[in-house]
Design a protein around this motif. Structure first.
Motif: not given
Lengths: 534, 313
Positions: A356, B37, B46-51, A341, A343-348, B41-43, A352, A277-279
């Motif tokens: 999920v 989600f 939504h390339p930049k995640a909010t922490q 997940m 507001k993440g930037s989900l890398d499928l 929020y697929n990259k 992952f 999720s880069k989060k």
């Protein structure tokens, strides 16, 4: 260009022994972890084939491919392999051994020789269990629970199976002690308890259960041996014993053992979800506290396996109440994972997908656990196929999916090679469909009243069983794709030397790929939180 | 599912509906959020995640609300279950016996059956016994189940059937080779019909019509009484001696500690059925079988003898 002082990968290291001896006598925690992995994959294949044979037998009422004695031996062996050889040691023995020291910034576990001894005890225990299959009066047919007094009356070869499980218990206790000491004493400078990643946290909770609960099953198994060989009456009413006492002792261990199985799985999911999720993980402390709460409350709910055994009503009241409490920390974890997940930037990617789908099957497993924790509904569903479906959703769905996720997540770090992602994803998809088709119909069969451990059934249960058996075939097809892809990739996959292919923040992604013999040239000093993506 | 075959069904099914309703709500809701989600929020989108580190208010909310819900589930489970634990003082008392691998039911007037016959709208109190290993008596249509534990005194269950009919009765505690064949039925009758059945002791014995196939009738008795769980037709040893090819032979048995030779005749068969531990066949143990006196009549034993003779051919 390699400088002569460059530290050597653990895979290439040549020590005192060569070839296979360099593995089975190695005290390197990474090699010990892989020893466990290979042993488990071999036995998991056996256990899965046994499961498939059972499902083929059940595809139609009556005799299809085996007689009842064979069927009863198969579900006993399937249970013993899957519980004692696979999921109880499971994630801690493989990924705990391999990654716990690296994730907390240590060069090895606290007692590397004891760690190797654990694997040897495990291997010896397996050999003893195997002798029960080929020697004496035929394979045991008691079920993995060895319930008294049947386990005293059957003529089959119960003792070696019980003794093998006893020996494997010591392996489990030693691993637990090793991990507790490692986590207390060997964290890198600056890594306070609340800066420790979540997988080590779950290993910590698990290790305490292994230390405190396993001796109970050890002594119980010894009592069975004393009763069968010396005729001392502990559990057999014919000798003045009490069969319900056996059930208490058995479940005092075997219920906490369910948390030995699922806690590390929760740890793996807590690692995979933030990375893809880069989060940063949502609610780190809530996840830590819920882990310890599960480990603690899990000791007090064993009686829910015995709601129809003839216990007093007051005991049932208390056990049902406590069982509902243990649902809360699991729910908290699910909410936090899903929020991670947000507001993440989900890398499928493959790990992952496993994480999920873990959430989905784990929710079904957990929610059906509520149906079983409630007294009124439990009486109806106890010892039916509903229970079989429920625990396969938790143990195979929960722990199994997390195990698959862990393999695909840490594979490049462990082997320095990458697997084929397309085949891995295809295998996941087929496996997931097969899994649902295999186990969902069992909920329905249980509600309709089909008891478990049935070799044959009434015609009214035929429909659900056909569906379930076909699901088993699909699941095995998926499993084969996954295994072939992994085995092939471990030998011939694309080589990678990149330290951090997924963009993880924990320490195992800061060391070389594959790790060097001593993991770190210099022990790092920790200043930040484990999942810092700023 | 079944509808209302016993007085417990409503309480149990209410708990079911309550728990499953909440479970489906959360399962579908959370799964929908996850799928949303994965899309939102697929990259790529939504390339930049909010922490976000966490939110204590949310943690409290999703601790408290599930806690209240599971306490509700606990409550429904409790109220649906407590009547099962409180048998009334008055009722028809029946003793249920389990052994590998069949059930038998003994009524107060000495009548013994292999199916459970009960009157409708009457409390039935079952005293549960097992002679060998654990068994469990399960009637799905009534939502009742209780383990039958050897050596556990005063173990009982009760129910009140509300609809006439025939319902499945299973053994649900694994008990060995023929566990999945340990099956019987509950026959719920109108009370007057039941009491007539109960009083009619002439029906206790088997009737042998003119010209009947005695061997076949004997075989049916052997199968309905569960004998084949332990005694085979074909010479294989299961738990007790095989039936095959013994009739009329001289066999060695141990009687009151003394070894002796006897002839396997009709008298021996009868003694073995009514007093199984009296003569122990060489190579077998005592205590594996209990007496069928009152359960298999002498006329039935004659038919069994005809069947045993036929196995010599």
């Amino acid at each position: 260009m390699e400088s002569p002082t460059k530290p050597i990968s653990y895979l290439d290291y040549k020590g005192e022994y060569k070839g296979i001896l360099g593995w089975i006598f190695s005290t390197d925690h990474k090699r010990v972890g892989l020893l466990y992995l290979y042993t488990m994959l071999a036995f998991f294949s056996v256990g899965a084939i046994l499961g498939l044979l059972m499902k083929i037998q059940l595809i139609a009422p009556g005799y299809t491919i085996m007689g009842p004695q064979t069927y009863n031996s198969l579900f006993t062996l399937h249970g013993i392999i899957m519980i004692f050889i696979i999921v109880v040691p499971g994630l801690p023995a493989v990924f705990g051994n391999f990654f716990l020291p690296i994730m907390i910034g240590a060069k090895d576990v606290a007692f590397p020789r004891i760690n190797l001894l654990s694997w040897w005890l495990y291997a010896v225990g397996i050999l003893i269990v195997l002798t029960s299959q080929f020697m004496g009066d035929g394979p045991p047919d008691t079920g993995w629970t060895f319930y008294a007094p049947y386990s005293f009356q059957t003529a089959t070869n119960v003792l070696p199976a019980v003794f093998g499980a006893f020996v494997m218990g010591f392996s489990s206790i030693l691993t637990g002690i090793n991990f507790v000491v490692t986590i207390h004493r060997m964290r890198a400078p600056g890594m306070t308890w609340f800066k420790m990643p979540l997988f080590p946290w779950t290993l910590y909770g698990t290790a305490w259960i292994q230390i405190l609960a396993t001796p109970v099953i050890g002594i119980t198994l010894l009592l069975i041996i004393a009763e069968r060989t010396l005729g001392i009456g502990f559990f057999d009413p014919a000798l003045g014993g009490d069969p319900i006492l056996y059930q208490h002792l058995f479940w005092i261990y075997s219920h906490p053992a369910v948390y030995i199985m699922i806690l590390p799985a929760m740890g793996v999911i807590s690692e995979i979800i933030p990375v893809f999720s880069k989060k940063t993980i949502f609610g780190y402390k809530a996840i830590v506290l819920s882990t310890m709460a599960i480990a603690f409350v899990g000791y007090f709910v064993w009686g829910h396996h015995m709601f129809t055994s003839g216990m007093s009503g007051r005991a049932l009241f208390a056990f049902s109440f406590l069982t509902f409490l243990v649902a809360i920390p699991s729910a908290i974890k699910v909410f936090n994972w899903v929020s991670t997940m947000h507001k993440g930037s989900l890398d499928l990617q493959t790990p992952f997908y496993w994480a999920v789908s873990f959430l989905f099957v784990f929710m079904i497993g957990g929610l059906t656990g509520l149906v079983l924790g409630s007294l009124a509904t439990n009486v109806h569903l106890h010892d039916t196929h509903f229970v079989v479906a429920h625990f396969h959703f938790i143990v195979f769905g929960g722990t199994g999916f997390a195990f698959m996720g862990a393999v695909h997540y840490w594979f490049p770090k462990m082997f320095g090679r990458m697997y084929d992602a397309n085949w891995a994803n295809l295998g996941w998809g087929i496996f997931f469909i097969g899994f649902l088709a295999l186990y969902l119909p069992m909920f329905y069969l249980g509600i309709m009243g089909m008891p478990r451990r049935y070799y044959d059934y009434l015609p009214e249960f035929h429909g659900g069983n056909i569906f379930s058996s076909l699901g088993a075939i699909v699941l095995i097809a998926g499993l084969m794709i996954i295994f072939i892809n992994l085995v092939r990739s471990a030998r011939h996959g694309t080589k990678i030397s990149e330290k951090n292919p997924w963009g993880g923040t924990t320490l195992e992604w800061q060391v070389d790929t594959p790790p060097t013999l001593e993991n770190f040239e210099e022990i790092p000093t920790i200043t930040g939180k484990p999942y810092d993506y700023n | 599912m079944y509808s209302g075959a016993s007085t417990f069904v409503e309480g149990v099914d209410n708990a079911f509906v309550f728990i499953l309703g909440i479970s489906f709500f959360f399962l579908i809701g959370i799964t929908a959020v996850i799928i949303l989600f994965l899309y939102r929020y697929n990259k790529k989108k939504h390339p930049k995640a909010t922490q976000i580190e966490g939110n204590n208010t949310l943690e409290v909310i999703w601790t408290i609300i599930p806690l209240i819900l599971v306490m509700g589930m606990f409550y429904y489970g409790y109220v649906g279950w407590i009547p099962m634990k409180r048998p009334p003082d008055q009722g028809v008392e029946i003793t249920a016996n389990a052994r590998m691998w069949n059930f038998s039911f003994r009524y107060d007037n000495g009548r013994i059956t292999d199916k459970l016959y009960v009157p409708k709208d009457t409390a039935i109190i079952l005293h549960l016994n097992a002679v060998d290993v654990l068994h469990s008596l399960y009637i799905p249509a009534f939502r009742v189940k209780e383990d039958m534990v050897p050596g556990l005194p005063d173990n009982k269950m009760w129910f009140e059937a509300t609809k006439t009919g025939t319902y499945s009765l299973f053994c649900t505690e694994y008990c060995g080779l023929q566990h999945s064949y340990m099956y019987s039925e509950v026959v719920v009758m109108e009370p007057d019909e039941f009491w007539a059945w109960y009083a009619d002791t002439t029906a206790l014995d088997v009737e042998v019509p003119e010209g009947a196939n005695l061997v076949l009738m004997g075989r049916q008795i052997v199968e309905s009484k569960g004998c084949i769980a332990c005694h085979s037709y074909d010479g294989t040893i299961v738990i007790g001696p095989s039936f095959k090819g013994k009739f009329g032979e001289t066999i060695t048995v141990t009687t009151e500690g003394q070894e002796r030779q006897i002839v396997y005749d009709a008298e021996y068969v009868k003694r073995s059925i009514y007093d199984p531990d009296y003569d122990i066949t060489q190579g077998f143990r005592a205590g594996q079988m209990f007496s069928y006196e009152g359960e298999i009549s002498e006329r039935e034993i004659d038919l069994i003898v005809e069947f045993l003779k036929s196995l010599n051919e």
